[in-house]
Design a protein around this motif. Structure first.
Motif, PDB file in Angstrom:
ATOM      1  N   CYS A 130      -2.465  11.815   3.072  1.00 62.94           N
ATOM      2  CA  CYS A 130      -2.679  12.674   4.234  1.00 62.94           C
ATOM      3  C   CYS A 130      -1.995  14.013   3.955  1.00 62.94           C
ATOM      4  O   CYS A 130      -1.247  14.158   2.986  1.00 62.94           O
ATOM      5  CB  CYS A 130      -2.150  12.039   5.523  1.00 62.94           C
ATOM      6  N   GLY A 131      -2.262  14.982   4.799  1.00 64.95           N
ATOM      7  CA  GLY A 131      -1.658  16.290   4.602  1.00 64.95           C
ATOM      8  C   GLY A 131      -1.907  17.193   5.787  1.00 64.95           C
ATOM      9  O   GLY A 131      -2.687  16.865   6.694  1.00 64.95           O
ATOM     10  N   HIS A 132      -1.225  18.313   5.791  1.00 65.16           N
ATOM     11  CA  HIS A 132      -1.405  19.261   6.882  1.00 65.16           C
ATOM     12  C   HIS A 132      -2.852  19.722   6.931  1.00 65.16           C
ATOM     13  O   HIS A 132      -3.543  19.796   5.912  1.00 65.16           O
ATOM     14  CB  HIS A 132      -0.446  20.443   6.751  1.00 65.16           C
ATOM     15  N   GLY A 133      -3.332  20.022   8.109  1.00 68.75           N
ATOM     16  CA  GLY A 133      -4.690  20.506   8.262  1.00 68.75           C
ATOM     17  C   GLY A 133      -4.760  22.007   8.084  1.00 68.75           C
ATOM     18  O   GLY A 133      -3.767  22.686   7.815  1.00 68.75           O
ATOM     19  N   LYS A 134      -5.982  22.541   8.233  1.00 65.53           N
ATOM     20  CA  LYS A 134      -6.211  23.967   8.100  1.00 65.53           C
ATOM     21  C   LYS A 134      -5.747  24.433   6.704  1.00 65.53           C
ATOM     22  O   LYS A 134      -5.581  23.645   5.795  1.00 65.53           O
ATOM     23  CB  LYS A 134      -5.515  24.754   9.222  1.00 65.53           C
ATOM     24  N   GLY A 135      -5.562  25.741   6.520  1.00 70.25           N
ATOM     25  CA  GLY A 135      -5.184  26.245   5.206  1.00 70.25           C
ATOM     26  C   GLY A 135      -6.325  26.097   4.205  1.00 70.25           C
ATOM     27  O   GLY A 135      -7.419  25.637   4.540  1.00 70.25           O
ATOM     28  N   LEU A 136      -6.056  26.456   2.968  1.00 70.11           N
ATOM     29  CA  LEU A 136      -7.100  26.447   1.935  1.00 70.11           C
ATOM     30  C   LEU A 136      -6.486  26.155   0.572  1.00 70.11           C
ATOM     31  O   LEU A 136      -5.551  26.832   0.136  1.00 70.11           O
ATOM     32  CB  LEU A 136      -7.810  27.811   1.901  1.00 70.11           C
ATOM     33  N   TYR A 137      -7.029  25.137  -0.098  1.00 69.67           N
ATOM     34  CA  TYR A 137      -6.620  24.764  -1.449  1.00 69.67           C
ATOM     35  C   TYR A 137      -7.896  24.727  -2.291  1.00 69.67           C
ATOM     36  O   TYR A 137      -8.605  23.713  -2.323  1.00 69.67           O
ATOM     37  CB  TYR A 137      -5.889  23.423  -1.438  1.00 69.67           C
ATOM     38  N   ALA A 138      -8.212  25.837  -2.937  1.00 65.86           N
ATOM     39  CA  ALA A 138      -9.499  26.006  -3.615  1.00 65.86           C
ATOM     40  C   ALA A 138      -9.380  25.665  -5.101  1.00 65.86           C
ATOM     41  O   ALA A 138      -8.428  26.073  -5.770  1.00 65.86           O
ATOM     42  CB  ALA A 138      -9.991  27.443  -3.437  1.00 65.86           C
ATOM     43  N   PHE A 184     -11.156  22.793  -0.652  1.00 63.46           N
ATOM     44  CA  PHE A 184     -10.392  21.594  -0.296  1.00 63.46           C
ATOM     45  C   PHE A 184      -9.361  21.892   0.784  1.00 63.46           C
ATOM     46  O   PHE A 184      -8.828  23.008   0.862  1.00 63.46           O
ATOM     47  CB  PHE A 184      -9.628  21.058  -1.517  1.00 63.46           C
ATOM     48  N   SER A 185      -9.041  20.865   1.560  1.00 64.64           N
ATOM     49  CA  SER A 185      -7.784  20.815   2.295  1.00 64.64           C
ATOM     50  C   SER A 185      -6.716  20.328   1.316  1.00 64.64           C
ATOM     51  O   SER A 185      -7.029  19.928   0.194  1.00 64.64           O
ATOM     52  CB  SER A 185      -7.895  19.852   3.475  1.00 64.64           C
ATOM     53  N   VAL A 186      -5.460  20.319   1.746  1.00 65.86           N
ATOM     54  CA  VAL A 186      -4.394  19.948   0.819  1.00 65.86           C
ATOM     55  C   VAL A 186      -4.547  18.499   0.360  1.00 65.86           C
ATOM     56  O   VAL A 186      -4.406  18.189  -0.829  1.00 65.86           O
ATOM     57  CB  VAL A 186      -2.994  20.208   1.416  1.00 65.86           C
ATOM     58  N   LYS A 187      -4.878  17.589   1.268  1.00 69.35           N
ATOM     59  CA  LYS A 187      -4.936  16.188   0.845  1.00 69.35           C
ATOM     60  C   LYS A 187      -6.191  15.900   0.022  1.00 69.35           C
ATOM     61  O   LYS A 187      -6.154  15.065  -0.883  1.00 69.35           O
ATOM     62  CB  LYS A 187      -4.796  15.247   2.038  1.00 69.35           C
ATOM     63  N   VAL A 246       0.857  -1.192   0.000  1.00 70.36           N
ATOM     64  CA  VAL A 246       0.000   0.000   0.000  1.00 70.36           C
ATOM     65  C   VAL A 246       0.889   1.236   0.000  1.00 70.36           C
ATOM     66  O   VAL A 246       1.990   1.233   0.564  1.00 70.36           O
ATOM     67  CB  VAL A 246      -0.962   0.024   1.210  1.00 70.36           C
ATOM     68  N   MET A 247       0.406   2.288  -0.654  1.00 73.39           N
ATOM     69  CA  MET A 247       1.174   3.525  -0.752  1.00 73.39           C
ATOM     70  C   MET A 247       0.507   4.628   0.070  1.00 73.39           C
ATOM     71  O   MET A 247      -0.717   4.790   0.023  1.00 73.39           O
ATOM     72  CB  MET A 247       1.298   3.986  -2.205  1.00 73.39           C
ATOM     73  N   GLY A 248       1.319   5.371   0.802  1.00 75.66           N
ATOM     74  CA  GLY A 248       0.856   6.557   1.506  1.00 75.66           C
ATOM     75  C   GLY A 248       1.549   7.788   0.973  1.00 75.66           C
ATOM     76  O   GLY A 248       2.767   7.781   0.751  1.00 75.66           O
ATOM     77  N   LEU A 249       0.774   8.840   0.735  1.00 65.56           N
ATOM     78  CA  LEU A 249       1.303  10.139   0.309  1.00 65.56           C
ATOM     79  C   LEU A 249       1.117  11.120   1.454  1.00 65.56           C
ATOM     80  O   LEU A 249       0.014  11.270   1.981  1.00 65.56           O
ATOM     81  CB  LEU A 249       0.536  10.651  -0.903  1.00 65.56           C
ATOM     82  N   ASP A 250       2.169  11.803   1.833  1.00 72.33           N
ATOM     83  CA  ASP A 250       2.115  12.749   2.957  1.00 72.33           C
ATOM     84  C   ASP A 250       2.494  14.137   2.451  1.00 72.33           C
ATOM     85  O   ASP A 250       3.629  14.363   2.029  1.00 72.33           O
ATOM     86  CB  ASP A 250       3.086  12.292   4.047  1.00 72.33           C
ATOM     87  N   ASN A 251       1.533  15.060   2.500  1.00 68.56           N
ATOM     88  CA  ASN A 251       1.763  16.438   2.062  1.00 68.56           C
ATOM     89  C   ASN A 251       1.873  17.342   3.280  1.00 68.56           C
ATOM     90  O   ASN A 251       0.877  17.805   3.829  1.00 68.56           O
ATOM     91  CB  ASN A 251       0.615  16.888   1.163  1.00 68.56           C
ATOM     92  N   GLY A 252       3.096  17.563   3.724  1.00 70.86           N
ATOM     93  CA  GLY A 252       3.330  18.397   4.889  1.00 70.86           C
ATOM     94  C   GLY A 252       3.437  19.867   4.519  1.00 70.86           C
ATOM     95  O   GLY A 252       3.187  20.271   3.381  1.00 70.86           O
ATOM     96  N   GLY A 253       3.851  20.662   5.488  1.00 73.78           N
ATOM     97  CA  GLY A 253       3.960  22.091   5.253  1.00 73.78           C
ATOM     98  C   GLY A 253       5.104  22.479   4.335  1.00 73.78           C
ATOM     99  O   GLY A 253       5.036  23.498   3.644  1.00 73.78           O
TER     100      GLY A 253
END
Length: 502
Positions: free
Chosen positions: A79-87, A157-160, A5-12
């Motif tokens: 997964c990814g960082h919370g908050k923020g805005l990706y519209a 959207f959130s980043v993830k 299984v693959m996990g993608l992590d989008n951090g700050g």
């Protein structure tokens, strides 16, 4: 046939992709830095197309490094960082630059909502304090300052959720992320038009995609993604989760008695409970990745990310040994000064504050006596003191845990992990995994694929404690005297911050 299984992590600041087998062994990984720009003080943004390309690069790199048959990869999750805005815009392009969770441009909106009674009106439904980096505040700011962009938004959207949308072409809001945005009625687990109207952004109701959970199937990889990454078209993609949920799942935080801390850009400190903790010292309640549980969270962008800035702009690396890494040098410098020999205090507020909303990063107590090691020790200690501020609030509403499980970049520094144990006075456990966020969302992919019935079964197979670090209680006594000074400095400066701007 072995399955992966693959996990993608989008951090700050970084994007990572990792492949795991169903025993939790990391088979391969690939990472790429994703630049964050600061066009104005308090603004942190990134190019959404560049971020997407970074995810494709990391997926391709992880597949190539693994040397396995892509047909054996049974699922992907993000997964990814919370908050923020990706519209995402109505023109099928990013509506604006992605806004990162360290952004504070909307601080006046949350202050206004507290003073005007809006917060009191919505609190029973959102179950959390309002923050400038949440989507609710950022969308209100956009409506007033960039109406054309606001009106063009098709999906919030959130980043993830943004990255998953690009992987599959299907738009969803996943529960762990959207429940921390201020946009969801967390109490009733539904979108609530009247809630949004309380913020003056009622039209956002039409911009919210259907709600999904972390282990739900949310589409499959498109042909274009398959061609560019080496994975197979049609590979299932699970909902994924907020990175702090992913790290919690990867540390087997599946029972309420456990507590974890994550030291990255953000100081994340959390446990799970069957009911939200309301009207107390705790700032955040959101929906956890395991149905029926809330994530009880104390957080701020006041953690190890401060060290990265200090390394680039403040710390002198003169004296590094040949072949020595910068991080080993820092640990050696910290250990060259005893705690009682350093009366310098660092407020880790370079990105945001967990005191006054306008608080800034500060070094207090410097004299001509102090040298590089004192400054480095002060930075290390300040980060831990900030975590302690949050953990103390959690311990007011629950019992003291037998140990705290820890994730984030700090776990790569034994000296820093020991400092956490000494200052908190609680043993620290670390997990045998290099990429915990990616592991947690890979576990979601495994549950979605049917390999495990739930996260508890996935954790029994894929999560392994590596070591337990015991506190030195004599040093704990010294640190508690220093923490009292740190707190006094922080509280004294609260009087000055209103004179500053974002």
């Amino acid at each position: 046939m072995k399955q992966y299984v693959m996990g993608l992590d989008n951090g700050g600041t970084m994007t990572k992709a990792a492949l795991f087998d169903l025993k939790g062994n990391q088979i391969s990984a690939f990472s790429d830095s994703t630049p964050v720009e600061t066009p104005k003080s308090g603004y942190t943004e990134r190019d959404m197309d560049l971020l997407w390309e970074s995810n494709l690069l990391c997926m391709k790199g992880a597949v190539e490094n693994a040397g396995i048959n892509p047909a054996d990869i049974i699922g992907v999750s993000v997964c990814g960082h919370g908050k923020g805005l990706y519209a995402w815009g109505r023109d099928d392009r990013p509506a604006c630059r992605g806004i990162v969770s360290t952004d504070t441009r909307a601080w006046e909106y949350t202050e206004r909502w507290y003073k005007s009674g809006v917060f009191d009106h919505v609190y029973g439904r959102i179950c959390q304090k309002l923050m400038p980096c949440q989507q609710a505040a950022l969308l209100a700011w956009l409506k007033d300052h960039d109406r054309d962009t606001y009106d063009n938004i098709k999906w919030v959207f959130s980043v993830k959720d943004y990255i998953r949308f690009r992987l599959t072409g299907e738009a969803y809001c996943e529960a762990t992320d959207i429940s921390g945005s201020g946009l969801l009625n967390v109490r009733d687990k539904v979108f609530d038009r009247e809630l949004l109207e309380s913020y003056g952004i009622g039209e956002v109701f039409e911009k919210l995609a259907p709600l999904k959970y972390s282990y739900d199937l949310c589409g499959t990889l498109t042909g274009e993604v398959a061609e560019r990454t080496g994975l197979l078209e049609g590979t299932p993609v699970a909902g994924g989760m907020f990175d702090i949920d992913a790290c919690a799942i990867a540390m087997d935080i599946t029972k309420p008695e456990r507590l974890c801390t994550i030291a990255g850009t953000w100081s994340i400190n959390e446990f799970i409970a069957e009911e939200p903790v309301l009207h107390g010292p705790v700032a955040m309640n959101s929906l956890f990745a395991i149905p029926g549980y809330y994530l009880i969270e104390e957080c701020s962008a006041t953690s190890a990310g401060n060290l990265e800035w200090c390394m680039e702009h403040l710390i002198d690396f003169h004296g590094m040994l040949e072949g020595e890494s910068k991080y080993n040098f820092l640990s050696r410098q910290v250990q060259s000064v005893l705690p009682e020999e350093c009366d310098v205090y660092f407020l880790p507020f370079l990105y945001s504050s967990n005191a006054h909303p306008l608080g800034k990063g500060s070094l207090v107590g410097l004299t001509t006596y102090h040298k590089n090691p004192h400054i480095i020790r002060a930075v290390y200690e300040g980060v831990v003191y900030s975590h302690k501020t949050h953990i103390d609030k959690l311990l007011k509403v629950r019992g003291k845990p037998e140990a705290i499980r820890m994730a984030g970049g700090v776990v790569n520094s034994p000296a820093w992990v020991q400092m956490f144990a000494d200052i908190l006075g609680i043993p620290i456990e670390t997990i045998k995994a290099k990429e915990l966020g990616a592991l947690g969302c890979a576990m979601a992919a495994a549950v979605a694929a049917g390999s495990f019935s739930d996260y508890e079964e996935a954790a029994r197979n894929m999560v392994h404690v590596e070591k337990k670090v015991m506190p030195d209680m004599e040093k704990h006594k010294i640190y508690m005297k220093k923490y009292a000074k740190y707190t006094a400095v922080k509280e004294a400066l609260d009087m000055a911050w209103p004179l500053f701007t974002v």
